[in-house]
Each structure stands twice: as C-alpha cells, then as structure tokens.
Design an enzyme around this catalytic site. Structure first.
Site, PDB file in Angstrom:
ATOM      1  N   CYS A 128       9.053  14.055  21.010  1.00  0.00           N
ATOM      2  CA  CYS A 128       9.021  14.007  19.940  1.00  0.00           C
ATOM      3  C   CYS A 128       9.380  12.697  19.847  1.00  0.00           C
ATOM      4  O   CYS A 128       9.214  11.352  20.156  1.00  0.00           O
ATOM      5  CB  CYS A 128      10.228  14.673  19.759  1.00  0.00           C
ATOM      6  SG  CYS A 128      11.000  14.686  18.260  1.00  0.00           S
ATOM      7  N   ASP A 166      21.426  19.432  21.007  1.00  0.00           N
ATOM      8  CA  ASP A 166      21.110  17.576  21.563  1.00  0.00           C
ATOM      9  C   ASP A 166      22.619  17.379  21.334  1.00  0.00           C
ATOM     10  O   ASP A 166      23.733  18.064  20.418  1.00  0.00           O
ATOM     11  CB  ASP A 166      20.245  17.557  19.781  1.00  0.00           C
ATOM     12  CG  ASP A 166      20.129  16.009  20.281  1.00  0.00           C
ATOM     13  OD1 ASP A 166      20.074  15.406  20.799  1.00  0.00           O
ATOM     14  OD2 ASP A 166      19.044  15.587  19.208  1.00  0.00           O
TER      15      ASP A 166
HETATM   16  O1  LIG Z   1      14.010  10.715  16.828  1.00  0.00           O
HETATM   17  C1  LIG Z   1      14.885  10.560  16.093  1.00  0.00           C
HETATM   18  O2  LIG Z   1      14.518   9.030  15.649  1.00  0.00           O
HETATM   19  C2  LIG Z   1      15.231  11.489  15.015  1.00  0.00           C
HETATM   20  C3  LIG Z   1      15.634  11.226  13.948  1.00  0.00           C
HETATM   21  C4  LIG Z   1      16.316  11.636  12.681  1.00  0.00           C
HETATM   22  C5  LIG Z   1      16.033  13.376  13.658  1.00  0.00           C
HETATM   23  C6  LIG Z   1      16.180  13.942  14.579  1.00  0.00           C
HETATM   24  C7  LIG Z   1      15.597  12.879  15.552  1.00  0.00           C
HETATM   25  N1  LIG Z   1      15.270  12.826  16.455  1.00  0.00           N
HETATM   26  C8  LIG Z   1      15.207  14.239  16.431  1.00  0.00           C
HETATM   27  C9  LIG Z   1      14.970  14.728  18.232  1.00  0.00           C
HETATM   28  O3  LIG Z   1      13.762  15.712  18.399  1.00  0.00           O
HETATM   29  C10 LIG Z   1      14.858  13.966  19.641  1.00  0.00           C
HETATM   30  O4  LIG Z   1      14.014  14.423  20.741  1.00  0.00           O
HETATM   31  C11 LIG Z   1      16.119  14.652  19.940  1.00  0.00           C
HETATM   32  O5  LIG Z   1      17.423  13.932  19.347  1.00  0.00           O
HETATM   33  C12 LIG Z   1      16.174  13.618  21.400  1.00  0.00           C
HETATM   34  O6  LIG Z   1      16.345  12.396  21.129  1.00  0.00           O
HETATM   35  P1  LIG Z   1      16.670  11.486  22.422  1.00  0.00           P
HETATM   36  O7  LIG Z   1      18.165  11.863  22.923  1.00  0.00           O
HETATM   37  O8  LIG Z   1      15.988   9.887  21.922  1.00  0.00           O
HETATM   38  O9  LIG Z   1      15.716  11.876  23.675  1.00  0.00           O
END
Ligand SMILES: O=C(O)c1ccccc1NCC(=O)[C@H](O)[C@H](O)COP(=O)(O)O
Length: 213
Positions: A8, A131
């Site tokens: 992502c 999440d």
């Molecule tokens: O990634 C972002 O900045 C974001 C912003 C607003 C809403 C969701 C967002 N990301 C969501 C995702 O799909 C991420 O991959 C997921 O939350 C996991 O994130 P991480 O803990 O950083 O791997």
C-alpha cells in the site's frame, strides 16, 4: 494456498514497478491529502494504468463522498475501492451498489470488543482489512506502522479472505501469518525508509517472507 500480498501507499513508478516485479497481488494508491503517500487523481490514474493486468489496483479513500467516488471511478478506474474511514456498513453497501466496484473495508482493532462489529461489515464488503487503531493524535487513520495484538484474533472466526495489516515488516510477517492463520497481508510503513518513501529491497523481502521464502 499462496499468501495474498498488498503493498500500500505506492506513489512512484519505480516503487510500483518494484512491487509488481516482486509479485504483489494488490497495489494500493492512497488518495488522502494528509498522507505522506497521497497521490492526486492524475497520478493515481497513471500508476493504475501502469499496473493494469499485473495486479489489482486499489484506491484507498477516507470517508469519501459520492462526488469523490465518482471522480475516482471515472478517472482512475480502480479494481477495488478501499474504505479506511468511519464508513458504516450501510454506507459500504451503498458505495458498492452505486459504484459497482469491489469494496475492501478497513477496520481498526484494539480490544476484543472491536471484533463484534466485523460480521456486519463482512456481510456487505468484498473483503475486510484488519488494522491497528490510530493513536489519538494521529492525523491519518492508517499507515501508522503500528501493530495490534494478534492474540485478539488467533481464535476468532473471520470472514474468508480477511487481510491482516498494521505494523507488519519483512521481519514480522511470517510470525503474524502463523499466529493469525490468515492468508492475506497488507503493508505500508514496514517497507519504507521514511514515511512515504518505499524501499524496493524491503518490498521484495516482505513478499518473500510472506510467502515463506
Ligand atoms: O498509508 C496512509 O498514509 C494512510 C492514510 C490514510 C488512511 C490509510 C492509510 N493507510 C492504510 C493502509 O492500507 C496501510 O497499508 C495500513 O494502515 C497499514 O499501514 P502500516 O502499519 O504503515 O503498514
């Protein structure tokens, strides 16, 4: 059965290509201006076009109104819409019906009580993504690099295809999959060198580790 992997927050051709070359099944494009991974719709369209036929193109939105959804569907034509805000089950169902795209609904997990809401979403979404909940002072609801307590879902009956997310890394993903018995994972921060800057080597390492390599 192979593990499904979503990378992502891709925002450049080079890192998108790295994710595709490493075998990502889904690639996520974040459209949320406060995010360091934000891409505007022209950029999202170019990246989605580049990934066409090679992975499922996911556009991530936070509490989008119908005007934004219509613009995204027309200009980006994603394979999947990911909803990462406070959308209710009724809103998820309405978006799915109105825009004719599969919908993935992200849900924050912090305590066992959060699992009670999952069936209502599983009934209307094509896939659930679990999440961590964001910190109280966070300016975005996801992509914070935080894991939730996986023991909360170790014995839970989850909808088929449920995707695990939140704070995963190349170093932790194999353990996360083994403990939760899920077969789909999503990562953003864990394959970056700093917020929004994806690392091709870590993307490849994450996908290898998720698939037991
Ligand atoms: O990634 C972002 O900045 C974001 C912003 C607003 C809403 C969701 C967002 N990301 C969501 C995702 O799909 C991420 O991959 C997921 O939350 C996991 O994130 P991480 O803990 O950083 O791997």
């Amino acid at each position: 059965m192979s593990v499904l992997v979503k990378i992502c927050g891709l925002s450049t051709e080079a890192t998108l290509d790295a994710a595709l070359a490493a075998g990502a099944d889904l690639v996520g494009l974040v459209h949320f201006p406060k995010s360091p991974r934000h891409v505007d719709l022209d950029r999202a369209r170019a990246l989605a076009e580049r990934a066409r036929g090679r992975a499922e193109r996911v556009v991530l939105l936070v509490d989008p109104d119908d005007a934004l959804l219509a613009a995204v569907v027309e200009r980006v034509a994603p394979d999947v819409i990911q909803l990462h805000g406070h959308e209710t089950p009724a809103r998820v169902a309405a978006i799915r019906a109105r825009f004719g795209r599969p919908v993935m609904k992200a849900l924050g997990i912090a305590t066992a009580a959060d699992l009670a809401g999952l069936p209502a979403y599983a009934a209307v979404a094509d896939r659930l993504l679990l999440d961590a909940k964001p910190p109280a002072d966070a300016d975005r609801p996801g992509g914070n690099g935080l894991a939730f307590d996986w023991s909360l879902i170790e014995r839970a009956e989850l909808a088929p295809g449920t995707m695990l997310s939140g704070g995963l890394t190349p170093e932790s993903v194999a353990e996360a999959l083994a403990r939760t018995r899920l077969r789909a994972v999503d990562v953003s921060s864990g394959v970056e060198t700093s917020p929004g800057i994806k690392c091709p080597d870590r993307i490849a390492a994450f996908i290898r580790a998720a698939r037991g390599g």
